[in-house]
Design an enzyme around this catalytic site. Structure first.
Site, PDB file in Angstrom:
ATOM      1  N   HIS A 184       5.488   4.882   0.745  1.00 59.94           N
ATOM      2  CA  HIS A 184       5.034   3.524   1.042  1.00 59.94           C
ATOM      3  C   HIS A 184       4.582   3.430   2.486  1.00 59.94           C
ATOM      4  CE1 HIS A 184       4.833  -0.831   1.183  1.00 59.94           C
ATOM      5  NE2 HIS A 184       4.959  -0.837  -0.129  1.00 59.94           N
ATOM      6  N   HIS A 185       3.488   2.679   2.707  1.00 60.00           N
ATOM      7  CA  HIS A 185       2.915   2.571   4.055  1.00 60.00           C
ATOM      8  C   HIS A 185       3.872   1.885   5.028  1.00 60.00           C
ATOM      9  CE1 HIS A 185      -0.296   3.069   6.827  1.00 60.00           C
ATOM     10  NE2 HIS A 185      -1.264   3.058   5.938  1.00 60.00           N
ATOM     11  N   ALA A 186       4.841   1.116   4.525  1.00 58.03           N
ATOM     12  CA  ALA A 186       5.807   0.470   5.414  1.00 58.03           C
ATOM     13  C   ALA A 186       6.680   1.489   6.135  1.00 58.03           C
ATOM     14  CB  ALA A 186       6.685  -0.500   4.622  1.00 58.03           C
ATOM     15  N   GLU A 228       0.831  -1.205   0.000  1.00 56.62           N
ATOM     16  CA  GLU A 228       0.000   0.000   0.000  1.00 56.62           C
ATOM     17  C   GLU A 228       0.863   1.250   0.000  1.00 56.62           C
ATOM     18  OE1 GLU A 228      -3.888   1.719   2.437  1.00 56.62           O
ATOM     19  OE2 GLU A 228      -3.136  -0.300   2.801  1.00 56.62           O
TER      20      GLU A 228
END
Length: 485
Positions: A156-158, A47
């Site tokens: 990036h959601h990370a 995501e």
């Protein structure tokens, strides 16, 4: 000379400078990803957060690049690291030199659309479904839509959740009325009525404890059943497995916070979130009346997934708090998930009933530990059984529900980015199995809700946005009448 219509890159840094930085970074040991970070690196959970910042004036590329190069963002290890996997498949962050020019994507040509808003929305909708971030550089990009005075921050959601990333974004900005000051961010201490506050407060009563235990058990069981097999009834707004791959459209519903506060005053002890879910319930009921070929039974449940910030502050925070505060406040992905059902009502004599029902439901959710449970559950599954299983369970939860919603309190006053007055800030994310994803953020008295839809399920997102806007106007009229009586 005609401008190129494809993406162009700004002139790169010297190779000598980059090699010196890379040599320095090799001395820093690799750092493992957090459990939630590992979850977001799985294919079905991959995501990206896309946040549009639109300016009043043309974007000055040199000023923007200078602001980024000298910002705290490039001092943050997550934004200066590659994501690598070792021989066992474990993910690690490895520090590297950052060439800012590789992260800047400039589009000079005008995009298709009736106006700037429509053109930018179309571009972001395309990014949401078909444009992952390259893995050969740190997982962020900045797209400059020069012809439309807009910048799209892609992260990036990370690397972190919405609260972390928007807090970092605002370090690039300054108050329009005082360029020497950072924006004033919203947010307050968690409500004293929440379960977390009750469990840490001295002197709470037996009845409060009983309610916390009962609602926690009830909602945790419901959460587990949703993951296992229980799903919403199919409607014209339902998504499902594979829908995350379908093309997307994006529309914006605009709300005046002053209007929402009028509704809030008419329903005792309600909050802006109660009003928001009343709007969503009323708006979806309106839309279903227009689209469903068969009459629906009143009270049908349409379940949403909401992200809950688990830090001590509920809104955006100063970056210093996220970087150096207590462990519960620090940078990263620190959020839980709760189920928030809304109910279809085709005919309602009192529009305020939508808000009252939402308030009653959310009050019970506040008295449960559903959000911390979901966070700890996923964290434990990833640590003990691996991110693949956790990703599969998350995907099932999405497929068994109907929409995603988030709400973040943004800057209270008007701000500037690289000296350019900001018109709006609109975050959204990559596509999910849901056919509807809604992200709301307030800015200077206006709350914009980005409505990302699968266009083969909801071909008219502008109509859906109008349903939400009309719902607020109807609620406001009913609230004004109630306050006068």
């Amino acid at each position: 000379m005609k401008e190129k219509t494809k993406h162009t890159k700004i002139k790169s840094l010297s190779k000598t400078t980059i090699k010196k930085e890379e040599k320095k970074m090799t001395e820093t040991p690799d750092e493992p990803l957090s459990p939630t970070g590992r979850l977001f690196m799985q294919p079905s959970s991959d995501e990206v957060i896309n946040c549009v910042v639109a300016g009043e004036n043309p974007i000055a590329l040199d000023s923007l690049k200078s602001e980024i190069s000298n910002s705290l963002m490039l001092k943050h290890p997550r934004f200066c690291s590659l994501m690598l996997r070792d021989g066992r498949g474990r993910e690690h962050w490895r520090r590297t030199a950052v060439d800012v020019d590789r992260h800047l994507v400039v589009l000079r040509a005008r995009l298709a659309g009736a106006d700037d808003d429509e053109a930018v929305s179309g571009y972001v909708a395309g990014l949401a479904s078909s444009s992952p971030l390259a893995a050969d550089k740190p997982l962020w990009e900045i797209h400059v839509l020069a012809a439309h005075n807009a910048v799209v921050f892609r992260v990036h959601h990370a690397l972190g959740d919405g609260v972390s990333l928007l807090s970092l974004l605002l370090t690039h900005c300054r108050r329009a009325d005082d360029p020497a000051r950072l924006p004033t961010v919203g947010g307050s201490r968690a409500s004293a009525a929440s379960a977390s506050a009750l469990l840490t407060r001295r002197g709470w009563g037996v009845w409060e404890f009983v309610k916390v235990v009962w609602f926690t058990i009830f909602y945790v069981v419901e959460f587990v059943l949703r993951v296992a097999w229980l799903s919403d009834r199919r409607t014209v707004v339902s998504g499902g497995s594979g829908v995350e791959l379908w093309p997307r459209r994006l529309a914006t519903a605009r709300f005046r916070l002053a209007d929402m506060k009028i509704v809030k005053r008419a329903v005792p002890d309600s909050t802006i979130n109660d009003v928001l879910f009343g709007i969503i319930s009323s708006g979806l009921s309106r839309y279903l009346d227009m689209r469903e070929s068969k009459a629906l039974r009143n009270g049908i449940q349409i379940t949403g997934i909401a992200m809950v910030n688990l830090r001590p502050h509920t809104g955006l925070q100063e970056l210093s708090q996220l970087m150096t505060g207590d462990p519960g406040s620090r940078w990263g992905n620190k959020f839980g998930v709760i189920l928030l059902p809304v109910y279809y009502h085709g005919s309602e004599s009192d529009p305020l009933e939508f808000v009252k029902r939402s308030k009653a439901m959310i009050d019970k959710k506040k008295l449960s530990l559903e959000a911390p449970f979901s966070y700890k559950l996923m964290d434990s599954i990833i640590s003990l059984l691996g991110p693949k299983l956790a990703s599969m369970l998350k995907y099932r939860l999405l497929c068994n529900t109907t929409f995603t919603v988030s709400n973040v309190v943004g800057p209270q006053e008007e701000i500037t980015l690289a000296g350019n007055p900001v018109k709006y800030i609109r975050p959204t994310s990559s596509s999910l199995p849901h056919a509807i994803t809604m992200h709301m953020m307030s800015y200077a008295g206006i709350a914009d809700m980005q409505i990302l839809v699968a266009k083969d399920v909801i071909p008219d997102p502008r109509v859906l946005a109008n349903c939400f806007q009309d719902a607020l106007l109807e609620l406001k009229a009913a609230a004004e009448a109630a306050l006068k009586s």
